[in-house]
Design an enzyme around this catalytic site. Structure first.
Site, PDB file in Angstrom:
ATOM      1  N   ARG A 164       0.974  -1.169  -0.026  1.00  0.00           N
ATOM      2  CA  ARG A 164       0.046  -0.144   0.077  1.00  0.00           C
ATOM      3  C   ARG A 164       0.954   1.220   0.127  1.00  0.00           C
ATOM      4  O   ARG A 164       0.578   2.268   0.715  1.00  0.00           O
ATOM      5  CB  ARG A 164      -0.987   0.006   1.265  1.00  0.00           C
ATOM      6  N   SER A 238     -10.408   1.427   4.074  1.00  0.00           N
ATOM      7  CA  SER A 238      -9.938   1.347   5.178  1.00  0.00           C
ATOM      8  C   SER A 238      -9.166   2.394   5.777  1.00  0.00           C
ATOM      9  O   SER A 238      -8.446   3.229   4.689  1.00  0.00           O
ATOM     10  CB  SER A 238      -8.357   0.336   4.815  1.00  0.00           C
ATOM     11  N   GLU A 334      -4.068   4.968   6.386  1.00  0.00           N
ATOM     12  CA  GLU A 334      -3.772   4.610   4.771  1.00  0.00           C
ATOM     13  C   GLU A 334      -4.475   5.941   3.962  1.00  0.00           C
ATOM     14  O   GLU A 334      -3.611   6.189   2.828  1.00  0.00           O
ATOM     15  CB  GLU A 334      -4.508   3.518   4.459  1.00  0.00           C
TER      16      GLU A 334
HETATM   17  P1  FAD Z   1      -7.645  10.380  -4.626  1.00  0.00           P
HETATM   18  O1  FAD Z   1      -8.425   9.941  -3.169  1.00  0.00           O
HETATM   19  O2  FAD Z   1      -8.547  11.284  -5.436  1.00  0.00           O
HETATM   20  O3  FAD Z   1      -6.220  10.615  -4.294  1.00  0.00           O
HETATM   21  C1  FAD Z   1      -5.676   9.813  -3.390  1.00  0.00           C
HETATM   22  C2  FAD Z   1      -4.177  10.417  -3.297  1.00  0.00           C
HETATM   23  O4  FAD Z   1      -3.534  10.140  -4.686  1.00  0.00           O
HETATM   24  C3  FAD Z   1      -3.880  11.691  -3.172  1.00  0.00           C
HETATM   25  O5  FAD Z   1      -2.764  11.957  -2.121  1.00  0.00           O
HETATM   26  C4  FAD Z   1      -4.048  12.399  -4.309  1.00  0.00           C
HETATM   27  O6  FAD Z   1      -3.175  13.652  -4.334  1.00  0.00           O
HETATM   28  C5  FAD Z   1      -3.115  11.428  -5.313  1.00  0.00           C
HETATM   29  N1  FAD Z   1      -3.397  11.424  -6.648  1.00  0.00           N
HETATM   30  C6  FAD Z   1      -4.771  11.059  -6.980  1.00  0.00           C
HETATM   31  N2  FAD Z   1      -4.729  11.213  -8.454  1.00  0.00           N
HETATM   32  C7  FAD Z   1      -3.571  11.287  -8.799  1.00  0.00           C
HETATM   33  C8  FAD Z   1      -2.810  11.693 -10.049  1.00  0.00           C
HETATM   34  N3  FAD Z   1      -3.072  11.582 -11.291  1.00  0.00           N
HETATM   35  N4  FAD Z   1      -1.267  12.000  -9.971  1.00  0.00           N
HETATM   36  C9  FAD Z   1      -0.800  12.208  -8.813  1.00  0.00           C
HETATM   37  N5  FAD Z   1      -1.639  11.960  -7.810  1.00  0.00           N
HETATM   38  C10 FAD Z   1      -2.791  11.845  -7.697  1.00  0.00           C
HETATM   39  N6  FAD Z   1      -7.787   1.027  -1.843  1.00  0.00           N
HETATM   40  C11 FAD Z   1      -7.184  -0.180  -2.157  1.00  0.00           C
HETATM   41  O7  FAD Z   1      -5.961  -0.180  -2.219  1.00  0.00           O
HETATM   42  N7  FAD Z   1      -7.711  -1.567  -2.143  1.00  0.00           N
HETATM   43  C12 FAD Z   1      -9.098  -1.695  -1.909  1.00  0.00           C
HETATM   44  O8  FAD Z   1      -9.673  -2.698  -1.759  1.00  0.00           O
HETATM   45  C13 FAD Z   1      -9.888  -0.256  -1.534  1.00  0.00           C
HETATM   46  N8  FAD Z   1     -11.301  -0.399  -1.317  1.00  0.00           N
HETATM   47  C14 FAD Z   1     -11.868   0.735  -1.383  1.00  0.00           C
HETATM   48  C15 FAD Z   1     -13.229   0.505  -0.920  1.00  0.00           C
HETATM   49  C16 FAD Z   1     -14.083   1.874  -0.723  1.00  0.00           C
HETATM   50  C17 FAD Z   1     -15.533   1.726  -0.590  1.00  0.00           C
HETATM   51  C18 FAD Z   1     -13.295   3.010  -0.716  1.00  0.00           C
HETATM   52  C19 FAD Z   1     -14.186   4.203  -0.523  1.00  0.00           C
HETATM   53  C20 FAD Z   1     -11.900   3.270  -1.123  1.00  0.00           C
HETATM   54  C21 FAD Z   1     -11.169   1.836  -1.136  1.00  0.00           C
HETATM   55  N9  FAD Z   1      -9.801   1.976  -1.371  1.00  0.00           N
HETATM   56  C22 FAD Z   1      -8.997   0.877  -1.592  1.00  0.00           C
HETATM   57  C23 FAD Z   1      -9.151   3.252  -1.231  1.00  0.00           C
HETATM   58  C24 FAD Z   1      -9.050   4.226  -2.868  1.00  0.00           C
HETATM   59  O9  FAD Z   1     -10.357   3.759  -3.706  1.00  0.00           O
HETATM   60  C25 FAD Z   1      -7.895   3.847  -3.720  1.00  0.00           C
HETATM   61  O10 FAD Z   1      -6.794   4.219  -2.947  1.00  0.00           O
HETATM   62  C26 FAD Z   1      -7.913   4.546  -4.915  1.00  0.00           C
HETATM   63  O11 FAD Z   1      -6.704   4.280  -5.826  1.00  0.00           O
HETATM   64  C27 FAD Z   1      -7.794   6.017  -4.795  1.00  0.00           C
HETATM   65  O12 FAD Z   1      -8.319   6.573  -6.045  1.00  0.00           O
HETATM   66  P2  FAD Z   1      -8.595   8.006  -6.161  1.00  0.00           P
HETATM   67  O13 FAD Z   1      -8.823   8.349  -7.574  1.00  0.00           O
HETATM   68  O14 FAD Z   1     -10.096   8.285  -5.510  1.00  0.00           O
HETATM   69  O15 FAD Z   1      -7.580   9.011  -5.249  1.00  0.00           O
HETATM   70  P1  NAP Z   2     -10.879  -9.561   5.323  1.00  0.00           P
HETATM   71  O1  NAP Z   2     -11.064 -10.555   4.313  1.00  0.00           O
HETATM   72  O2  NAP Z   2     -11.889  -9.378   6.310  1.00  0.00           O
HETATM   73  O3  NAP Z   2      -9.399  -9.638   5.880  1.00  0.00           O
HETATM   74  C1  NAP Z   2      -8.892  -8.709   7.118  1.00  0.00           C
HETATM   75  C2  NAP Z   2      -7.446  -8.441   6.764  1.00  0.00           C
HETATM   76  O4  NAP Z   2      -6.735  -9.860   6.738  1.00  0.00           O
HETATM   77  C3  NAP Z   2      -7.298  -7.810   5.418  1.00  0.00           C
HETATM   78  O5  NAP Z   2      -6.876  -6.363   5.486  1.00  0.00           O
HETATM   79  C4  NAP Z   2      -6.146  -8.574   4.703  1.00  0.00           C
HETATM   80  O6  NAP Z   2      -4.982  -8.124   4.490  1.00  0.00           O
HETATM   81  C5  NAP Z   2      -5.891  -9.638   5.687  1.00  0.00           C
HETATM   82  N1  NAP Z   2      -6.338 -10.968   4.917  1.00  0.00           N
HETATM   83  C6  NAP Z   2      -7.247 -11.723   5.027  1.00  0.00           C
HETATM   84  N2  NAP Z   2      -7.300 -12.787   4.549  1.00  0.00           N
HETATM   85  C7  NAP Z   2      -5.676 -12.976   3.938  1.00  0.00           C
HETATM   86  C8  NAP Z   2      -4.872 -13.646   3.164  1.00  0.00           C
HETATM   87  N3  NAP Z   2      -5.459 -14.910   2.794  1.00  0.00           N
HETATM   88  N4  NAP Z   2      -3.771 -13.371   2.960  1.00  0.00           N
HETATM   89  C9  NAP Z   2      -3.045 -12.449   3.263  1.00  0.00           C
HETATM   90  N5  NAP Z   2      -3.736 -11.296   4.020  1.00  0.00           N
HETATM   91  C10 NAP Z   2      -5.088 -11.872   4.342  1.00  0.00           C
HETATM   92  O7  NAP Z   2     -10.737  -7.802   4.615  1.00  0.00           O
HETATM   93  P2  NAP Z   2     -11.911  -6.943   3.962  1.00  0.00           P
HETATM   94  O8  NAP Z   2     -12.071  -5.794   4.923  1.00  0.00           O
HETATM   95  O9  NAP Z   2     -13.222  -7.804   3.800  1.00  0.00           O
HETATM   96  O10 NAP Z   2     -11.148  -6.589   2.728  1.00  0.00           O
HETATM   97  C11 NAP Z   2     -10.860  -7.535   1.602  1.00  0.00           C
HETATM   98  C12 NAP Z   2      -9.781  -7.160   0.606  1.00  0.00           C
HETATM   99  O11 NAP Z   2     -10.227  -5.858   0.226  1.00  0.00           O
HETATM  100  C13 NAP Z   2      -8.484  -6.967   1.397  1.00  0.00           C
HETATM  101  O12 NAP Z   2      -7.599  -7.285   0.482  1.00  0.00           O
HETATM  102  C14 NAP Z   2      -8.452  -5.465   1.720  1.00  0.00           C
HETATM  103  O13 NAP Z   2      -7.083  -4.917   1.629  1.00  0.00           O
HETATM  104  C15 NAP Z   2      -9.328  -4.895   0.428  1.00  0.00           C
HETATM  105  N6  NAP Z   2      -9.984  -3.874   0.776  1.00  0.00           N
HETATM  106  C16 NAP Z   2      -9.047  -2.681   0.941  1.00  0.00           C
HETATM  107  C17 NAP Z   2      -9.807  -1.319   1.347  1.00  0.00           C
HETATM  108  C18 NAP Z   2      -8.834  -0.095   1.422  1.00  0.00           C
HETATM  109  O14 NAP Z   2      -9.459   0.753   1.526  1.00  0.00           O
HETATM  110  N7  NAP Z   2      -7.507  -0.044   1.314  1.00  0.00           N
HETATM  111  C19 NAP Z   2     -11.214  -1.269   1.508  1.00  0.00           C
HETATM  112  C20 NAP Z   2     -11.890  -2.477   1.458  1.00  0.00           C
HETATM  113  C21 NAP Z   2     -11.225  -3.566   1.058  1.00  0.00           C
HETATM  114  P3  NAP Z   2      -4.677  -7.142   3.205  1.00  0.00           P
HETATM  115  O15 NAP Z   2      -5.511  -5.712   3.282  1.00  0.00           O
HETATM  116  O16 NAP Z   2      -3.392  -6.859   3.098  1.00  0.00           O
HETATM  117  O17 NAP Z   2      -5.225  -7.795   1.856  1.00  0.00           O
END
Ligand code: FAD
Ligand code: NAP
Length: 338
Positions: A164, A238, A334
């Site tokens: 991340r 998250s 994050e």
């Molecule tokens: P923004 O929120 O607009 O920006 C995020 C950051 O990136 C800021 O610092 C911004 O300045 C920078 N940025 C954005 N665009 C650019 C650009 N073109 N050039 C330079 N900098 C830039 N993330 C995960 O990794 N895994 C997930 O499973 C996941 N699930 C999510 C679920 C939900 C319901 C929500 C709301 C969020 C989730 N996220 C997840 C977080 C988010 O969706 C991701 O990090 C996504 O990539 C952010 O994209 P954005 O365009 O909305 O970025």
């Molecule tokens: P989950 O399945 O309830 O699991 C909780 C946490 O345990 C996750 O964060 C995940 O880490 C870790 N995990 C579970 N099973 C794993 C495996 N087999 N190997 C390695 N790590 C494991 O999580 P959840 O909230 O429902 O989310 C599901 C997936 O969507 C996750 O990968 C999560 O990262 C992603 N997600 C991300 C965001 C975001 O904003 N970043 C939001 C929603 C969902 P990891 O997070 O490293 O995978």
């Protein structure tokens, strides 16, 4: 390209908090970005690049220029027997790229289905879900340094992708604007369904020969059931990263909390599910005025209506303190706080 003043960002962040930008410009092409670079407003103000606003918390007004990257489009730029390379504008909706690849049965993005936001933000934190990360399909990206408008293509090793994170979330945070990304997809996909909840969902559906479409559908259905839809309840996914700790620290904690949710990480370290830590501190489903902690995943903070960014940050601070007091672990955000 028009520069607007005193512009509301409420509809441009998925937390749905009110914040105003001193100046705001949406750019639809690299030419418009070049034009913006030359403008006095750009030269005289601090800048923030905005994608879909799904990984951002505004804690007040942004007294500078917000640049929303809208450059969009998906194009296949090369193809051979093994796969294709796609190029996407940074403002393209991430899930549109996923759908495009899934419809063509190209493998690589299916586990990353339904992640909100834009293509340009995907490399910023090396988006990841269900056992896959962007870096596994990443080819390269183009963009411009904000300080002097210099163009650069970043190759994978230069992006310093980690869990991340990337150079764009570390040294180059707020210093580089991504305009295009390129991804390599496989024509003969072999879906990775090792992630626990994904495997169970596919088993439940009883599918024998699993396609990328099956994986994408399963991931989407798990996500819809577990995560709040930002269109209904403000959130940014998250709020904290999963902490990664040394084995020695892990062994001490595991003695005291044998049921702790942990996973192996790189360099013989251990990843702890931050949601589990927060839940054990009693926060899951709790509400505080206009803010709260999601009842199905304690890692997600929510805006119940009219919360301010500061109120959400305040709750986050209390969560951090309680996790530190109970487990001795320092959670880090994050979500990008501005
Ligand atoms: P923004 O929120 O607009 O920006 C995020 C950051 O990136 C800021 O610092 C911004 O300045 C920078 N940025 C954005 N665009 C650019 C650009 N073109 N050039 C330079 N900098 C830039 N993330 C995960 O990794 N895994 C997930 O499973 C996941 N699930 C999510 C679920 C939900 C319901 C929500 C709301 C969020 C989730 N996220 C997840 C977080 C988010 O969706 C991701 O990090 C996504 O990539 C952010 O994209 P954005 O365009 O909305 O970025
Ligand atoms: P989950 O399945 O309830 O699991 C909780 C946490 O345990 C996750 O964060 C995940 O880490 C870790 N995990 C579970 N099973 C794993 C495996 N087999 N190997 C390695 N790590 C494991 O999580 P959840 O909230 O429902 O989310 C599901 C997936 O969507 C996750 O990968 C999560 O990262 C992603 N997600 C991300 C965001 C975001 O904003 N970043 C939001 C929603 C969902 P990891 O997070 O490293 O995978």
């Amino acid at each position: 390209m028009k520069i607007k003043e005193n512009f509301s960002l409420k509809d441009l962040n998925t937390f749905g908090v009110e914040a105003r930008a001193g100046y705001f410009a949406g750019i639809n092409s690299e030419e418009e970005l070049a034009e913006l670079f030359r403008s006095p407003v750009f030269k005289e103000n601090k800048k923030l690049v905005l994608g879909g606003g799904s990984n951002i918390l505004f804690t007040g007004d942004f007294e500078g220029l917000v640049v929303k990257v809208n450059i969009s489009g998906i194009e296949k730029i090369s193809e051979d027997a093994g796969g294709v390379i796609l190029e996407a504008g940074a403002g393209t909706v991430w899930n549109d790229i996923v759908d495009f690849t899934v419809d063509n049965n190209w493998g690589g993005l299916e586990n990353l289905s339904l992640i909100p936001g834009t293509a340009g933000a995907a490399p910023i934190q090396n988006i990841g879900a269900y056992g896959q990360e962007l870096k596994n399909v990443f080819r390269n990206l183009d963009g411009y340094f904000i300080s002097d408008g210099r163009k650069k293509t970043f190759e994978p090793e230069e992006c310093r992708f980690g869990y991340r994170r990337s150079i764009f979330k570390d040294e180059l945070k707020d210093k580089f604007v991504i305009t295009k990304i390129r991804l390599s997809l496989r024509k003969n996909p072999s879906p990775d369904i090792s992630y626990g909840s994904l495997k169970s969902e596919l088993e439940r559906l009883g599918i024998k020969q699993i396609t990328v479409k099956d994986v994408s559908k399963a991931v989407s259905s798990i996500r819809r059931a577990k995560l709040p839809d930002p269109a209904v309840t403000g959130n940014a996914g998250s709020f904290f990263k999963n902490p990664v700790i040394d084995r020695e620290e892990y062994l001490i904690l595991k003695k005291e909390f044998p049921e702790m949710a942990t996973f192996p990480a790189e360099d013989d370290k251990i990843k702890i599910a931050a949601g589990w830590l927060i839940e054990k501190c009693g926060w899951k489903g709790k509400k505080f005025g206009q803010t709260g902690v999601h009842d199905k995943q304690a890692l997600v903070l929510i805006n119940l209506g009219n919360a301010s960014g500061e109120e959400i940050l305040n709750v986050a601070g209390k969560i951090k303190k309680s996790v530190r007091d109970k487990f001795g672990i320092a959670l880090t955000e994050e979500v990008n706080i501005y």
